[in-house]
Design a protein around this motif. Structure first.
Motif, PDB file in Angstrom:
ATOM      1  N   CYS A  14       0.831  -1.205   0.000  1.00 16.60           N
ATOM      2  CA  CYS A  14       0.000   0.000   0.000  1.00 16.60           C
ATOM      3  C   CYS A  14       0.867   1.257   0.000  1.00 16.60           C
ATOM      4  O   CYS A  14       0.609   2.198  -0.751  1.00 16.60           O
ATOM      5  CB  CYS A  14      -0.922   0.021   1.217  1.00 16.60           C
ATOM      6  N   VAL A  28      -9.451   3.402   1.299  1.00 10.53           N
ATOM      7  CA  VAL A  28      -9.993   2.040   1.343  1.00 10.53           C
ATOM      8  C   VAL A  28      -9.009   1.070   0.697  1.00 10.53           C
ATOM      9  O   VAL A  28      -8.423   1.365  -0.341  1.00 10.53           O
ATOM     10  CB  VAL A  28     -11.355   1.925   0.597  1.00 10.53           C
ATOM     11  N   TYR A  30      -8.933  -2.675  -0.820  1.00  5.00           N
ATOM     12  CA  TYR A  30      -9.773  -3.787  -1.239  1.00  5.00           C
ATOM     13  C   TYR A  30      -8.926  -5.036  -1.407  1.00  5.00           C
ATOM     14  O   TYR A  30      -7.989  -5.049  -2.204  1.00  5.00           O
ATOM     15  CB  TYR A  30     -10.450  -3.473  -2.578  1.00  5.00           C
ATOM     16  N   GLU A  32      -8.994  -9.504  -1.673  1.00  6.51           N
ATOM     17  CA  GLU A  32      -9.786 -10.684  -1.984  1.00  6.51           C
ATOM     18  C   GLU A  32      -9.117 -11.862  -1.274  1.00  6.51           C
ATOM     19  O   GLU A  32      -7.912 -12.054  -1.388  1.00  6.51           O
ATOM     20  CB  GLU A  32      -9.744 -10.862  -3.500  1.00  6.51           C
ATOM     21  N   GLN A  45      -8.552  -8.425   9.827  1.00  7.18           N
ATOM     22  CA  GLN A  45      -9.089  -7.104  10.164  1.00  7.18           C
ATOM     23  C   GLN A  45      -8.411  -6.542  11.409  1.00  7.18           C
ATOM     24  O   GLN A  45      -7.986  -5.387  11.423  1.00  7.18           O
ATOM     25  CB  GLN A  45     -10.605  -7.228  10.388  1.00  7.18           C
ATOM     26  N   GLU A  61      -9.972   1.948   5.529  1.00  9.71           N
ATOM     27  CA  GLU A  61     -10.928   0.897   5.820  1.00  9.71           C
ATOM     28  C   GLU A  61     -10.474  -0.328   5.024  1.00  9.71           C
ATOM     29  O   GLU A  61     -10.008  -0.210   3.901  1.00  9.71           O
ATOM     30  CB  GLU A  61     -12.267   1.396   5.270  1.00  9.71           C
ATOM     31  N   ASN A  63     -11.557  -3.564   3.095  1.00  7.66           N
ATOM     32  CA  ASN A  63     -12.731  -4.180   2.481  1.00  7.66           C
ATOM     33  C   ASN A  63     -12.355  -5.579   1.989  1.00  7.66           C
ATOM     34  O   ASN A  63     -11.520  -5.740   1.111  1.00  7.66           O
ATOM     35  CB  ASN A  63     -13.197  -3.289   1.323  1.00  7.66           C
ATOM     36  N   ILE A  64     -12.965  -6.579   2.606  1.00  3.33           N
ATOM     37  CA  ILE A  64     -12.579  -7.963   2.312  1.00  3.33           C
ATOM     38  C   ILE A  64     -13.657  -8.669   1.485  1.00  3.33           C
ATOM     39  O   ILE A  64     -14.820  -8.682   1.857  1.00  3.33           O
ATOM     40  CB  ILE A  64     -12.365  -8.753   3.622  1.00  3.33           C
ATOM     41  N   ALA A  65     -13.261  -9.230   0.353  1.00  2.00           N
ATOM     42  CA  ALA A  65     -14.193 -10.031  -0.445  1.00  2.00           C
ATOM     43  C   ALA A  65     -13.729 -11.487  -0.418  1.00  2.00           C
ATOM     44  O   ALA A  65     -12.539 -11.779  -0.509  1.00  2.00           O
ATOM     45  CB  ALA A  65     -14.208  -9.524  -1.881  1.00  2.00           C
ATOM     46  N   LEU A 109      -6.570  -6.009  -4.400  1.00  2.00           N
ATOM     47  CA  LEU A 109      -7.269  -5.681  -5.634  1.00  2.00           C
ATOM     48  C   LEU A 109      -7.059  -4.235  -6.054  1.00  2.00           C
ATOM     49  O   LEU A 109      -6.656  -3.953  -7.172  1.00  2.00           O
ATOM     50  CB  LEU A 109      -8.767  -5.939  -5.483  1.00  2.00           C
ATOM     51  N   ARG A 110      -7.419  -3.326  -5.163  1.00  3.90           N
ATOM     52  CA  ARG A 110      -7.204  -1.919  -5.504  1.00  3.90           C
ATOM     53  C   ARG A 110      -7.251  -1.047  -4.257  1.00  3.90           C
ATOM     54  O   ARG A 110      -7.656  -1.498  -3.184  1.00  3.90           O
ATOM     55  CB  ARG A 110      -8.242  -1.441  -6.537  1.00  3.90           C
ATOM     56  N   GLU A 112      -8.236   2.968  -2.712  1.00  2.53           N
ATOM     57  CA  GLU A 112      -8.772   4.315  -2.917  1.00  2.53           C
ATOM     58  C   GLU A 112      -7.870   5.250  -2.137  1.00  2.53           C
ATOM     59  O   GLU A 112      -7.630   5.029  -0.953  1.00  2.53           O
ATOM     60  CB  GLU A 112     -10.212   4.404  -2.402  1.00  2.53           C
TER      61      GLU A 112
END
Ligand SMILES: [Zn+2]
Length: 114
Positions: A14, A28, A30, A32, A45, A61, A63-65, A109-110, A112
């Motif tokens: 990051c 954010v 993201y 996976e 987390q 934040e 964000n977990i998929a 993934l990406r 923000e």
């Protein structure tokens, strides 16, 4: 703990991406997580919340998929998402010449950023 080392390399990536994009902070993150990656999302987390302090991700934040396991068949070249635990047989042609093509890893993934 497994998740701690994952998070420290995640935060490193990051920082690098933020630097490369002239971003001051990350909003954010993201990611996976593959079903078979062995990564526990709750531990991930809490490790993230602990380690992000002092980094560009401090107020970010996570964000977990979740991704299901995907099985690729070498016999008929079918790619199937697997529900359940049978990762050894192609659902289409029943061949056992298969491999797990997704679901073993965690991916960034990406981001923000601003
Ligand atoms: Zn097949």
């Amino acid at each position: 703990m497994h998740e701690f080392s994952i998070v420290s390399s995640l935060l490193e990536s990051c920082e690098e991406i933020a630097k490369g994009n002239d971003a001051d902070r990350i909003l954010v993150v993201y990611v996976e997580i593959g079903e078979r990656s062995g990564v526990n999302p709750e531990l991930l987390q809490s490790a993230f919340d602990t380690f992000k302090i002092g980094s560009k991700c401090e107020r970010a934040e996570l964000n977990i998929a979740f991704k299901k396991v995907e099985l690729t068949c070498r016999s008929c070249e079918a790619v199937n998402e697997i529900n359940g635990v049978n990762y050894t047989k192609c659902p289409k042609c029943q061949s056992e010449n298969v491999f797990i093509s997704r679901g073993n890893e965690m991916l960034l993934l990406r981001l923000e950023m601003e």
